[in-house]
Each structure stands twice: as structure tokens, then as C-alpha cells.
Design a protein around this motif. Structure first.
Motif, PDB file in Angstrom:
ATOM      1  N   PRO A  28      42.149  43.604  41.945  1.00  0.00           N
ATOM      2  CA  PRO A  28      43.204  43.436  43.026  1.00  0.00           C
ATOM      3  C   PRO A  28      43.213  41.820  43.310  1.00  0.00           C
ATOM      4  CG  PRO A  28      41.934  45.442  43.395  1.00  0.00           C
ATOM      5  CD  PRO A  28      41.410  44.656  42.191  1.00  0.00           C
ATOM      6  N   SER A  29      41.826  41.308  43.436  1.00  0.00           N
ATOM      7  CA  SER A  29      41.581  39.841  44.120  1.00  0.00           C
ATOM      8  C   SER A  29      42.181  38.957  42.828  1.00  0.00           C
ATOM      9  CB  SER A  29      40.206  39.699  44.088  1.00  0.00           C
ATOM     10  OG  SER A  29      39.494  39.982  42.845  1.00  0.00           O
ATOM     11  N   ALA A  30      42.139  39.218  41.682  1.00  0.00           N
ATOM     12  CA  ALA A  30      42.716  38.172  40.622  1.00  0.00           C
ATOM     13  C   ALA A  30      44.302  38.952  40.265  1.00  0.00           C
ATOM     14  CB  ALA A  30      42.037  38.553  39.413  1.00  0.00           C
ATOM     15  N   ASN A  31      44.887  39.712  41.198  1.00  0.00           N
ATOM     16  CA  ASN A  31      46.174  40.218  40.810  1.00  0.00           C
ATOM     17  C   ASN A  31      46.345  40.574  39.325  1.00  0.00           C
ATOM     18  OD1 ASN A  31      48.823  41.037  41.758  1.00  0.00           O
ATOM     19  ND2 ASN A  31      49.636  38.929  41.429  1.00  0.00           N
ATOM     20  N   ALA A  49      35.549  37.051  35.557  1.00  0.00           N
ATOM     21  CA  ALA A  49      33.852  36.852  35.562  1.00  0.00           C
ATOM     22  C   ALA A  49      33.336  38.225  36.014  1.00  0.00           C
ATOM     23  CB  ALA A  49      33.657  35.658  36.362  1.00  0.00           C
ATOM     24  N   ALA A  50      33.754  38.663  37.126  1.00  0.00           N
ATOM     25  CA  ALA A  50      32.940  39.730  37.523  1.00  0.00           C
ATOM     26  C   ALA A  50      32.937  41.058  36.537  1.00  0.00           C
ATOM     27  CB  ALA A  50      33.525  40.345  38.731  1.00  0.00           C
TER      28      ALA A  50
END
Length: 154
Positions: A28-31, A49-50
């Protein structure tokens, strides 16, 4: 353990094409949605990366399991190599002959899966698809004599 990982990898390569992908967001943070990630080797560049961190940690966990520390000690001291004491329902048996047959089947399937995943990687790298649409790869040296039927007749 490499055979088991290869079996998972082979199924992971096949499954999105057969049943589709999860709905929702992979990150979600990277859409980034699951449907935005292509299948095969093209997905490598899309993983955040995560996600790579999680993959590396899981690989280290799998490799470290063979070092014999912590709760792995009991499994390594009591059981045969590769037997971690987990008994899957409906598959586990106490019959030595059945167990040996099933372990041999697992070894054979693991070896087949190792060859399968390498073949899928190679085909994907060569043609851009794990299923290898041969019509798209016209520059192959393997096609050098494709239209020369004189080579194949007496």
C-alpha cells in the motif's frame, strides 16, 4: 530442502496464470497492487525493498535450519535428514515401507521441480514468458534450419 523450495517455486510460477492474483495491494505504501506485478522474471524489478528483505530473511531461515540450533536440535538428533518431525495430516504414516516410498516420491518430485523451475527461468529469460511462446522468439539459433526440410528427409 532445495527440492521442497523448488516445488513451491514451481507452483508459484504456475499458479498466477491458472487462478489469477490476489485482489488488493501488495504494498500500500508503494501503491503497488498484486495485479500490477507481472509473472516470471519480470516481477523481480517490481518487488519493493521491504519485500526483498522478507525474501532474504526467509532464505536465511531455511538455510539456518540446517545448522542445528534452537528447536531444530530435537529434529536433527532424533530423525532422518529432512525429517523435522512435522507430520502432515493424511500423509504421515508409521509403516516403514509406506514412509520410505513416500520419501522417495518426494525426492523424485523435488528433483523434477528443480529441473522444472530452472527450465521455466531459462524459457522466461529467452522468450519473456515461462510458457515460451516460440513464435515470438524468431532470432533463436535453434531455428537456423527450421525451414530447410531437406535436412530432415532421406
Amino acid at each position: 530442502k532445495h527440492g521442497r523450495i523448488s516445488m513451491l517455486a514451481t507452483m508459484g510460477y504456475i499458479t498466477p496464470d491458472l487462478v489469477g492474483k490476489f485482489p488488493g495491494y501488495l504494498s500500500p505504501s508503494a501503491n503497488l497492487k498484486f495485479v500490477d506485478v507481472p509473472n516470471g522474471l519480470a516481477a523481480i524489478s517490481k518487488v519493493p525493498a521491504a519485500g526483498w528483505g522478507q525474501i532474504v530473511l526467509y532464505a536465511l531461515y531455511c538455510e539456518a535450519s540446517s545448522l542445528g540450533f534452537g528447536y531444530f536440535d530435537e529434529a536433527y538428533n532424533k530423525n532422518a535428514p529432512g525429517d523435522f518431525g512435522w507430520k502432515p495430516p493424511l500423509l504421515a504414516t508409521d509403516d516403514a515401507e509406506k514412509k520410505n516410498k513416500r520419501l522417495n516420491a518426494e525426492l523424485a518430485n523435488g528433483r523434477l521441480a528443480m529441473m522444472a523451475i530452472i527450465g521455466m527461468f531459462f524459457q522466461d529469460g529467452l522468450t519473456g514468458s515461462a510458457w515460451g511462446d516460440w513464435a515470438l522468439y524468431t532470432d533463436s539459433p535453434l531455428r537456423a534450419f527450421e525451414n530447410d526440410w531437406a535436412l530432415y528427409t532421406d
